[in-house]
Design an enzyme around this catalytic site. Structure first.
Site, PDB file in Angstrom:
ATOM      1  N   HIS A  30       0.858  -1.180   0.000  1.00  0.00           N
ATOM      2  CA  HIS A  30       0.000   0.000   0.000  1.00  0.00           C
ATOM      3  C   HIS A  30       0.894   1.229   0.000  1.00  0.00           C
ATOM      4  O   HIS A  30       2.133   1.121  -0.006  1.00  0.00           O
ATOM      5  CB  HIS A  30      -0.943  -0.019   1.205  1.00  0.00           C
ATOM      6  CG  HIS A  30      -0.234  -0.257   2.504  1.00  0.00           C
ATOM      7  ND1 HIS A  30       0.632   0.652   3.062  1.00  0.00           N
ATOM      8  CD2 HIS A  30      -0.222  -1.332   3.342  1.00  0.00           C
ATOM      9  CE1 HIS A  30       1.116   0.182   4.185  1.00  0.00           C
ATOM     10  NE2 HIS A  30       0.623  -1.035   4.385  1.00  0.00           N
ATOM     11  N   HIS A  33       4.080   1.406   2.206  1.00  0.00           N
ATOM     12  CA  HIS A  33       5.285   0.739   1.686  1.00  0.00           C
ATOM     13  C   HIS A  33       5.926   1.578   0.582  1.00  0.00           C
ATOM     14  O   HIS A  33       7.149   1.691   0.510  1.00  0.00           O
ATOM     15  CB  HIS A  33       4.929  -0.616   1.061  1.00  0.00           C
ATOM     16  CG  HIS A  33       4.389  -1.632   2.004  1.00  0.00           C
ATOM     17  ND1 HIS A  33       3.072  -2.025   2.000  1.00  0.00           N
ATOM     18  CD2 HIS A  33       4.992  -2.358   2.980  1.00  0.00           C
ATOM     19  CE1 HIS A  33       2.888  -2.959   2.921  1.00  0.00           C
ATOM     20  NE2 HIS A  33       4.031  -3.177   3.540  1.00  0.00           N
ATOM     21  N   GLY A 144       9.250   0.869   8.516  1.00  0.00           N
ATOM     22  CA  GLY A 144       8.260   1.882   8.873  1.00  0.00           C
ATOM     23  C   GLY A 144       8.097   2.034  10.381  1.00  0.00           C
ATOM     24  O   GLY A 144       8.205   1.062  11.131  1.00  0.00           O
ATOM     25  N   ASP A 147       5.271  -0.076  12.508  1.00  0.00           N
ATOM     26  CA  ASP A 147       5.643  -1.223  13.344  1.00  0.00           C
ATOM     27  C   ASP A 147       6.753  -0.752  14.281  1.00  0.00           C
ATOM     28  O   ASP A 147       7.922  -1.082  14.116  1.00  0.00           O
ATOM     29  CB  ASP A 147       6.100  -2.391  12.468  1.00  0.00           C
ATOM     30  CG  ASP A 147       4.975  -2.898  11.594  1.00  0.00           C
ATOM     31  OD1 ASP A 147       3.968  -3.368  12.139  1.00  0.00           O
ATOM     32  OD2 ASP A 147       5.090  -2.790  10.361  1.00  0.00           O
ATOM     33  N   GLN A 150       8.914  -3.251  16.270  1.00  0.00           N
ATOM     34  CA  GLN A 150       9.767  -3.956  15.305  1.00  0.00           C
ATOM     35  C   GLN A 150      10.977  -3.101  14.934  1.00  0.00           C
ATOM     36  O   GLN A 150      12.110  -3.585  14.868  1.00  0.00           O
ATOM     37  CB  GLN A 150       8.952  -4.304  14.053  1.00  0.00           C
ATOM     38  CG  GLN A 150       9.780  -4.798  12.879  1.00  0.00           C
ATOM     39  CD  GLN A 150       8.922  -5.240  11.722  1.00  0.00           C
ATOM     40  OE1 GLN A 150       8.370  -6.324  11.750  1.00  0.00           O
ATOM     41  NE2 GLN A 150       8.791  -4.420  10.690  1.00  0.00           N
ATOM     42  N   SER A 182      -2.237  -0.149   6.467  1.00  0.00           N
ATOM     43  CA  SER A 182      -1.748  -1.477   6.845  1.00  0.00           C
ATOM     44  C   SER A 182      -2.292  -2.489   5.856  1.00  0.00           C
ATOM     45  O   SER A 182      -3.422  -2.340   5.370  1.00  0.00           O
ATOM     46  CB  SER A 182      -2.252  -1.828   8.248  1.00  0.00           C
ATOM     47  OG  SER A 182      -2.150  -3.221   8.470  1.00  0.00           O
ATOM     48  N   SER A 183      -1.505  -3.508   5.584  1.00  0.00           N
ATOM     49  CA  SER A 183      -1.999  -4.571   4.696  1.00  0.00           C
ATOM     50  C   SER A 183      -3.246  -5.209   5.277  1.00  0.00           C
ATOM     51  O   SER A 183      -4.119  -5.677   4.550  1.00  0.00           O
ATOM     52  CB  SER A 183      -0.923  -5.640   4.514  1.00  0.00           C
ATOM     53  OG  SER A 183       0.223  -5.058   3.950  1.00  0.00           O
ATOM     54  N   ARG A 184      -3.344  -5.240   6.603  1.00  0.00           N
ATOM     55  CA  ARG A 184      -4.480  -5.917   7.243  1.00  0.00           C
ATOM     56  C   ARG A 184      -5.763  -5.083   7.196  1.00  0.00           C
ATOM     57  O   ARG A 184      -6.834  -5.608   7.497  1.00  0.00           O
ATOM     58  CB  ARG A 184      -4.119  -6.323   8.675  1.00  0.00           C
ATOM     59  CG  ARG A 184      -3.069  -7.447   8.689  1.00  0.00           C
ATOM     60  CD  ARG A 184      -2.818  -8.011  10.059  1.00  0.00           C
ATOM     61  NE  ARG A 184      -2.032  -9.240   9.997  1.00  0.00           N
ATOM     62  CZ  ARG A 184      -0.715  -9.323  10.185  1.00  0.00           C
ATOM     63  NH1 ARG A 184      -0.012  -8.245  10.453  1.00  0.00           N
ATOM     64  NH2 ARG A 184      -0.081 -10.483  10.098  1.00  0.00           N
TER      65      ARG A 184
HETATM   66  O1  PAF Z   1       7.158  -5.455   8.604  1.00  0.00           O
HETATM   67  C1  PAF Z   1       7.069  -6.448   7.872  1.00  0.00           C
HETATM   68  O2  PAF Z   1       6.393  -6.457   6.830  1.00  0.00           O
HETATM   69  C2  PAF Z   1       7.800  -7.719   8.271  1.00  0.00           C
HETATM   70  O3  PAF Z   1       7.788  -7.915   9.643  1.00  0.00           O
HETATM   71  C3  PAF Z   1       9.239  -7.789   7.714  1.00  0.00           C
HETATM   72  C4  PAF Z   1      10.115  -6.687   8.308  1.00  0.00           C
HETATM   73  C5  PAF Z   1       9.213  -7.678   6.201  1.00  0.00           C
HETATM   74  C6  PAF Z   1       9.883  -9.138   8.090  1.00  0.00           C
HETATM   75  O4  PAF Z   1       9.159 -10.203   7.555  1.00  0.00           O
END
Ligand code: PAF
Length: 279
Positions: A30, A33, A144, A147, A150, A182-184
């Site tokens: 989306h 990204h 991003g 997340d 992450q 978000s993809s979701r």
């Molecule tokens: O954020 C994501 O889409 C995933 O966690 C990633 C960093 C590509 C790892 O699979």
């Protein structure tokens, strides 16, 4: 733009190239990204976007099987955003044998918040990201802020394992009504999509109340959860943390204007959404 499926072909395509920027994704792309890809392209070197739905970071009951695989559409979007190479390996290419060597991030950072509700998630993320970075060998990798935890975990991995790749953060892109892309979001029905911006609004309300410093944080967080529950959500957490280590701030830090972040995860129907707000 090339679409490459094997490690050998990718290495050949990148031979002699310098200053590569990698944008790891799971596809189903989306505008959020694409903003990361544009940010990567602005750095000047070749841009490699990876598309791989990583089984290691999904729990058995999660959406690994139904996660949308939309390579042809993703590739067109990436081409338009300035990507040079799409690396889209299949599982046999990335995990030709069971992945027994894994990266275990520290519990203090990885077993809280998302890690509490998705045990093993950050081990799965770190393991695949380290592997992708070993394959691409980029100078930079863009992740991003959407997340947020992450990003923190991966920054720590890059620092503590002395990776030659610099971790670059990209801003969250939001719909006009405030919902973080978000993809979701694609899982949401029409009524759920209309309700979804309430998560970002709840974070803004919590952040404003937390900065004030006069009420204890646990009470404010419980209030924020209750307000969402009353609207039909099932929150996992709404929490205010220090940006540096994602631990709870002291009341004095709140009042002194320390850099904080409010983070949330909540289910709306069958869809689990996350969001965060730095303040
Ligand atoms: O954020 C994501 O889409 C995933 O966690 C990633 C960093 C590509 C790892 O699979």
């Amino acid at each position: 733009m090339q679409i490459i499926h094997t490690i050998a072909e990718l290495r050949a395509a990148l031979a002699g190239q310098h200053g590569t920027t990698c944008v790891p994704t799971m596809g189903n792309l989306h505008e959020g990204h694409l903003a990361l890809v544009r940010q990567a392209a602005a750095l000047g070197g070749p841009v490699v976007a990876t598309i791989f739905v990583n089984r290691l970071q999904f729990l058995p009951h999660e959406d690994f099987d139904r996660y949308p695989r939309t390579l042809a559409r993703d590739a067109e979007l990436l081409r338009g955003a300035g990507c040079d190479i799409v690396f889209a390996p299949d599982e046999a290419e990335l995990y030709p044998e069971p992945q027994a060597y894994k990266v275990a991030p520290p519990a203090a950072l990885a077993d809280i918040l998302e890690g509490e509700f998705r045990p093993g998630f950050f081990t799965g993320v770190c393991t695949v990201v380290l592997k992708l970075l070993q394959i691409v060998q980029p100078a930079q990798a863009v992740f991003g802020r959407k997340d947020y935890q992450q990003l923190k975990v991966l920054e720590g991995m890059a620092r503590q394992l002395a990776l030659p790749t610099r971790v670059v953060a990209g801003d969250t892109v939001r719909a006009a009504d405030g919902l973080a892309l978000s993809s979701r979001n694609g899982y949401l029905g029409e009524a759920e999509r209309a309700e979804a911006p309430a998560l970002a609004h709840a974070l803004a309300t919590l952040a404003a109340a937390a900065r004030d410093g006069s009420q204890p944080l646990p009470a404010l967080e419980a209030e924020a959860c209750a307000a969402l529950r009353a609207r039909g959500w099932a929150p996992d957490y709404l929490s205010v943390r220090r940006r540096s280590d994602l631990l709870p701030p002291g009341d004095d830090e709140r009042r002194a204007g320390a850099p904080l972040v409010a983070l949330a995860a909540a289910r709306l129907g069958a869809t689990r959404l996350i969001d965060n707000l730095e303040f």
